[in-house]
Design a protein around this motif. Structure first.
Motif, PDB file in Angstrom:
ATOM      1  N   VAL A   6       0.838  -1.193   0.000  1.00 41.93           N
ATOM      2  CA  VAL A   6       0.000   0.000   0.000  1.00 41.93           C
ATOM      3  C   VAL A   6       0.877   1.249   0.000  1.00 41.93           C
ATOM      4  O   VAL A   6       1.920   1.288   0.658  1.00 41.93           O
ATOM      5  N   LYS A   7       0.438   2.278  -0.742  1.00 38.53           N
ATOM      6  CA  LYS A   7       1.194   3.523  -0.827  1.00 38.53           C
ATOM      7  C   LYS A   7       0.525   4.638  -0.032  1.00 38.53           C
ATOM      8  O   LYS A   7      -0.696   4.649   0.145  1.00 38.53           O
ATOM      9  N   LEU A   8       1.341   5.563   0.433  1.00 37.46           N
ATOM     10  CA  LEU A   8       0.852   6.816   0.997  1.00 37.46           C
ATOM     11  C   LEU A   8       1.066   7.894  -0.050  1.00 37.46           C
ATOM     12  O   LEU A   8       2.189   8.114  -0.510  1.00 37.46           O
ATOM     13  N   SER A   9      -0.008   8.565  -0.456  1.00 35.80           N
ATOM     14  CA  SER A   9       0.110   9.635  -1.439  1.00 35.80           C
ATOM     15  C   SER A   9       0.014  10.979  -0.738  1.00 35.80           C
ATOM     16  O   SER A   9      -0.752  11.153   0.215  1.00 35.80           O
ATOM     17  N   ALA A  10       0.808  11.929  -1.191  1.00 34.08           N
ATOM     18  CA  ALA A  10       0.839  13.271  -0.613  1.00 34.08           C
ATOM     19  C   ALA A  10       0.703  14.287  -1.742  1.00 34.08           C
ATOM     20  O   ALA A  10       1.550  14.337  -2.640  1.00 34.08           O
ATOM     21  N   SER A  49      -2.189  17.218   1.383  1.00 37.40           N
ATOM     22  CA  SER A  49      -3.231  16.239   1.697  1.00 37.40           C
ATOM     23  C   SER A  49      -2.652  14.841   1.604  1.00 37.40           C
ATOM     24  O   SER A  49      -2.088  14.460   0.581  1.00 37.40           O
ATOM     25  N   LEU A  50      -2.771  14.071   2.681  1.00 36.54           N
ATOM     26  CA  LEU A  50      -2.246  12.715   2.740  1.00 36.54           C
ATOM     27  C   LEU A  50      -3.377  11.710   2.577  1.00 36.54           C
ATOM     28  O   LEU A  50      -4.491  11.926   3.072  1.00 36.54           O
ATOM     29  N   SER A  51      -3.092  10.603   1.897  1.00 32.18           N
ATOM     30  CA  SER A  51      -4.114   9.591   1.674  1.00 32.18           C
ATOM     31  C   SER A  51      -3.481   8.207   1.632  1.00 32.18           C
ATOM     32  O   SER A  51      -2.452   8.007   0.977  1.00 32.18           O
ATOM     33  N   ILE A  52      -4.096   7.274   2.359  1.00 27.38           N
ATOM     34  CA  ILE A  52      -3.705   5.860   2.325  1.00 27.38           C
ATOM     35  C   ILE A  52      -4.972   5.056   2.077  1.00 27.38           C
ATOM     36  O   ILE A  52      -5.954   5.203   2.809  1.00 27.38           O
ATOM     37  N   LYS A  53      -4.967   4.214   1.046  1.00 26.15           N
ATOM     38  CA  LYS A  53      -6.132   3.398   0.725  1.00 26.15           C
ATOM     39  C   LYS A  53      -5.701   1.959   0.511  1.00 26.15           C
ATOM     40  O   LYS A  53      -4.722   1.686  -0.194  1.00 26.15           O
ATOM     41  N   ASP A  54      -6.426   1.041   1.123  1.00 24.46           N
ATOM     42  CA  ASP A  54      -6.169  -0.386   0.954  1.00 24.46           C
ATOM     43  C   ASP A  54      -7.317  -1.002   0.160  1.00 24.46           C
ATOM     44  O   ASP A  54      -8.392  -1.247   0.721  1.00 24.46           O
ATOM     45  N   PRO A  55      -7.134  -1.258  -1.123  1.00 24.32           N
ATOM     46  CA  PRO A  55      -8.230  -1.796  -1.944  1.00 24.32           C
ATOM     47  C   PRO A  55      -8.656  -3.190  -1.507  1.00 24.32           C
ATOM     48  O   PRO A  55      -9.787  -3.601  -1.781  1.00 24.32           O
ATOM     49  N   HIS A  56      -7.781  -3.900  -0.811  1.00 28.53           N
ATOM     50  CA  HIS A  56      -8.102  -5.279  -0.397  1.00 28.53           C
ATOM     51  C   HIS A  56      -9.202  -5.314   0.662  1.00 28.53           C
ATOM     52  O   HIS A  56     -10.082  -6.181   0.630  1.00 28.53           O
ATOM     53  N   THR A  57      -9.165  -4.345   1.606  1.00 31.69           N
ATOM     54  CA  THR A  57     -10.154  -4.340   2.694  1.00 31.69           C
ATOM     55  C   THR A  57     -11.110  -3.151   2.618  1.00 31.69           C
ATOM     56  O   THR A  57     -12.117  -3.124   3.340  1.00 31.69           O
ATOM     57  N   GLY A  58     -10.813  -2.156   1.780  1.00 33.99           N
ATOM     58  CA  GLY A  58     -11.631  -0.952   1.731  1.00 33.99           C
ATOM     59  C   GLY A  58     -11.284   0.047   2.824  1.00 33.99           C
ATOM     60  O   GLY A  58     -11.934   1.085   2.944  1.00 33.99           O
ATOM     61  N   SER A  59     -10.262  -0.237   3.613  1.00 33.45           N
ATOM     62  CA  SER A  59      -9.843   0.669   4.680  1.00 33.45           C
ATOM     63  C   SER A  59      -9.143   1.889   4.084  1.00 33.45           C
ATOM     64  O   SER A  59      -8.543   1.805   3.009  1.00 33.45           O
ATOM     65  N   PHE A  60      -9.211   3.014   4.807  1.00 33.21           N
ATOM     66  CA  PHE A  60      -8.544   4.216   4.318  1.00 33.21           C
ATOM     67  C   PHE A  60      -8.147   5.113   5.481  1.00 33.21           C
ATOM     68  O   PHE A  60      -8.648   4.966   6.611  1.00 33.21           O
ATOM     69  N   LEU A  61      -7.250   6.043   5.193  1.00 35.13           N
ATOM     70  CA  LEU A  61      -6.859   7.080   6.145  1.00 35.13           C
ATOM     71  C   LEU A  61      -6.497   8.329   5.344  1.00 35.13           C
ATOM     72  O   LEU A  61      -5.787   8.242   4.344  1.00 35.13           O
ATOM     73  N   THR A  62      -7.002   9.475   5.776  1.00 34.38           N
ATOM     74  CA  THR A  62      -6.631  10.748   5.169  1.00 34.38           C
ATOM     75  C   THR A  62      -6.187  11.702   6.271  1.00 34.38           C
ATOM     76  O   THR A  62      -6.586  11.558   7.438  1.00 34.38           O
TER      77      THR A  62
END
Length: 280
Positions: free
Chosen positions: A114-118, A127-140
């Motif tokens: 998983v990548k962290l995009s900035a 703006s920071l974003s982390i998304k896990d397509p496998h579980t649908g979890s996210f953090l911004t």
């Protein structure tokens, strides 16, 4: 009226003039944000004050059913301050994390897949974003480079092992960007996330009723606990507060002395590669 439930201000603590004015408008001190900002090149703390319309606390608030013992003193303070109804069946939920409680295979998957995009805008906010397509979890989150802090964290994780992976990605970014302050407002109902962050040296700085939108109930809001981490010692000698803010500062100081069991996580430098941080 009827369209806005609440409004807030983050007032300086170099003096308490703005705090007094805000208090006259109905804003009460809910949290202290120690070491959050810079003013004129010097590190300074803020005071978070919130005002509510009556219906926000009477009909728009999700009443907590359980709470961690560490948060209970802050809950009682908010209950008294806002005359919240006493909960006869409020349960304390003690949780003790051990290293083996985490699924390290899942955490390792987050750290390697998983990548962290900035994304930086023209005003310098990142703006920071982390998304896990496998579980649908996210953090911004929002990184303000001028004051070296990260705040406005929003997240939804299916498992604490995923949360641990997200946290390590965020920590790695913070270390590389020399972030000095991280603020994380967590729903009180998410006892697992609260306990996890306690183990990562986050400190309780306040309790805000009816603050975070509920995932389960439309147009309802959950109580939040304000957790912060700072890279340096908090300079509290020169902080100017209202009496209710001074009481909160004393509560924070006493609660901070309660030892937390640290949760040992993997060495991120050995796992996370530079390609996982994507800055646009």
């Amino acid at each position: 009226m009827g369209r806005i439930d609440k409004w807030y201000i983050e007032a300086r603590t170099a003096h308490n003039k703005v705090q007094y004015i805000s208090r006259l408008a109905g804003c009460k001190t809910q949290a202290l944000l120690l070491n959050k900002d810079y003013f004129l090149g010097k590190k300074e703390s803020d005071c978070l004050q919130v005002a509510y319309w009556d219906h926000a606390l009477e009909s728009r608030r999700v009443i907590p059913k359980s709470i961690l013992p560490e948060i209970l003193p802050f809950y009682y303070r908010a209950q008294q301050m806002h005359n919240l109804p006493h909960m006869k069946r409020l349960e304390m939920t003690p949780i003790k994390f051990e290293t083996e409680d985490l699924d390290y295979h899942e955490t390792f998957r987050i750290l390697t897949k998983v990548k962290l995009s900035a994304t930086r805008d023209k005003y310098g906010y990142v703006s920071l974003s982390i998304k896990d397509p496998h579980t649908g979890s996210f953090l911004t989150a929002l990184h303000t480079e001028s004051v070296k802090n990260i705040e406005k964290i929003k997240y939804h994780c299916t498992d604490v092992s995923v949360l641990a992976g997200f946290y390590l990605l965020l920590k790695n970014y913070s270390l590389r960007q020399k972030v000095e302050y991280v603020e994380w407002q967590v729903p009180v109902s998410d006892v697992v996330a609260c306990k996890f962050l306690f183990g990562q040296n986050f400190t309780i700085m306040g309790y805000i009723p009816a603050w975070i939108p509920s995932w389960e109930r439309v147009l309802m809001f959950e109580d939040a606990v304000v957790l912060t981490w700072t890279s340096g010692d908090s300079e509290i000698e020169n902080i100017k507060l209202l009496p209710e803010g001074e009481d909160l500062l004393n509560l924070i100081s006493m609660n901070h002395d309660i030892s937390q069991n640290p949760l040992i996580l993997p060495e991120i430098e050995q796992i996370i590669t530079p390609t996982q941080i994507e800055i646009i």
